[in-house]
Design an enzyme around this catalytic site. Structure first.
Site, PDB file in Angstrom:
ATOM      1  N   SER A 178     -10.509  -2.318  -1.305  1.00 25.29           N
ATOM      2  CA  SER A 178      -9.112  -2.357  -0.866  1.00 25.29           C
ATOM      3  C   SER A 178      -8.708  -1.271   0.111  1.00 25.29           C
ATOM      4  O   SER A 178      -7.723  -1.434   0.845  1.00 25.29           O
ATOM      5  CB  SER A 178      -8.197  -2.291  -2.093  1.00 25.29           C
ATOM      6  N   LYS A 236      -2.586  -2.363   2.221  1.00 29.87           N
ATOM      7  CA  LYS A 236      -1.141  -2.239   2.002  1.00 29.87           C
ATOM      8  C   LYS A 236      -0.295  -2.620   3.216  1.00 29.87           C
ATOM      9  O   LYS A 236       0.878  -2.977   3.071  1.00 29.87           O
ATOM     10  CB  LYS A 236      -0.805  -0.816   1.578  1.00 29.87           C
TER      11      LYS A 236
END
Length: 397
Positions: free
Chosen positions: A298, A47
């Protein structure tokens, strides 16, 4: 509107800000399987890329007013760190049930945290309300071209690190990550397949794809809190329709098993969302027998207490931990005879409860419940057969 040039520009802007994370072979998951470790990114998740790209794009007036975001944790940390680097005030709305580790990490980067009852979508509504009330600049976690462009830099890295890649498997929550990665990959290598993975308990993009439009789920429930999104964005939905070849789902036990396998095999910690691509490969949702496949892990921001429960669930799914309940006579030597059968099978008892008063027990009998370490499902079957052969009836529990 998102363009490939925006992704290239984001890559240049992120030099010295975001790490170029490793891409390593993972032969235990398959001869053609590789892991792209965004869990080793600064803040512990991908992110940061999209967050920094968004924050750097703000006008002087927007920077002055401050930035607000909503997040289950990873976007929060990315925005908080990016804002701190650029000297901008940040306010983050987070679901009240977000892992404590993510909440505290977000605060540690200097953000003001507002905890909102409910899930991500409830936090999003509160962030929108505060934006209207105070004039903050809202940084959407996925439905924003600048954010998507930042995430797309991972696609460029994958092609640089493994030019021969033929398939990329990516987690999906709201769709920002896979939208950027898919556009980058498909632009440079159209033949490469891009497959999205969602938790079965939060499969909003999967449902939207089937409906042909963005749809909102009534609720979401998954250990993969980073992708627990009720409704994808209109922009991300359109990009997924254009660039993503297929979307599959995995269940909670499969996610837990993947987290455990990543720890044992790859020596790396993944959160629920990050482990979904590996779960899809492990349990046959994605075929890797012919195609060089990259699983994009991720993030790795999992709360330690949550991780303990996930490991237990993963061990159970793999047949390495089982709970067995049976009756024994309430007489001297009865319990030790039961335990000897377990010992002779090669299993190891990690917890046992011996109850004389139980709704299942007869007069003169006790209920024994054991949590046992085993090698695999075949070992469990062997142990159960041995107990049954010796006259022990196994009860449901």
């Amino acid at each position: 509107m998102l363009t490939f040039e925006m992704i290239q520009d984001a890559k240049r802007a992120l030099e010295g800000i975001a790490r170029k994370t490793p891409l390593d072979p993972a032969p235990k998951f398959g001869a053609n399987v590789y892991i792209k470790s965004e869990n080793l990114q600064l803040t512990g998740a991908f992110k940061l890329r999209g967050a920094y790209n968004k924050i750097r794009s703000l006008t002087p007036e927007e920077r002055e007013r401050g930035v607000i975001a909503c997040s289950a944790g990873n976007h929060a940390q990315g925005i908080a760190l990016s804002a701190a680097k650029l000297g901008i005030r940040s306010i983050i709305c987070m679901p009240a049930g977000a892992p404590i580790s993510k909440v505290e990490a977000t605060r540690s980067y200097g953000a003001e945290v507002v905890l909102v009852p409910g899930v991500y979508d409830d936090a999003a509504r509160e962030a929108e309300r505060l934006t209207q009330e105070h004039g903050y600049t809202f940084a959407h976690p996925f439905n924003d071209p600048c954010v998507i462009a930042g995430q797309g830099t991972i696609g460029l890295e994958i092609l640089e690190q493994l030019p021969e890649v033929e398939q990329v498997v990516v987690p999906i929550g709201g769709g920002g990550l896979i939208s950027g990665v898919a556009m980058a990959v498909k632009t440079l290598k159209p033949s490469c397949r891009v497959i999205g993975v969602q938790a079965a308990g939060a499969a909003s993009m999967y449902a939207s794809r089937r409906a042909g439009r963005p749809v909102e789920l009534d609720g979401v429930a998954t250990i993969a809190d980073g992708i627990a999104v009720k409704k994808p964005g209109d922009l991300t939905f359109a990009l997924c329709q254009k660039y993503v070849d297929e979307i599959v789902t995995v269940n909670e036990d499969e996610i837990s098993s993947a987290i455990l396998a990543l720890m044992e095999v790859q020596k790396t910690v993944a959160e629920g969302a990050g482990a979904t691509p590996v779960a899809a490969v492990m349990f046959g949702r994605v075929d890797t027998t012919q195609l060089k496949t990259v699983c994009l892990v991720s993030g790795g921001n999992v709360d330690v207490t949550t991780l303990s429960r996930i490991i237990t669930r993963g061990l159970s799914k793999a047949g390495r931990l089982v709970e067995l309940t049976t009756k024994v006579a309430d007489k001297p030597g009865s319990l030790i005879r039961l335990l000897q059968i377990v010992a002779d099978s090669g299993a190891n008892i990690v917890r046992i409860n011996h109850a004389r008063e139980d709704r299942h027990s007869d007069v003169g009998a006790c209920i024994v419940t054991m949590v046992v370490e085993t090698r695999d499902q075949a070992h469990i079957c062997q142990l159960e057969a041995s107990l049954t052969e010796k006259g022990y009836f196994l009860l449901d529990h």
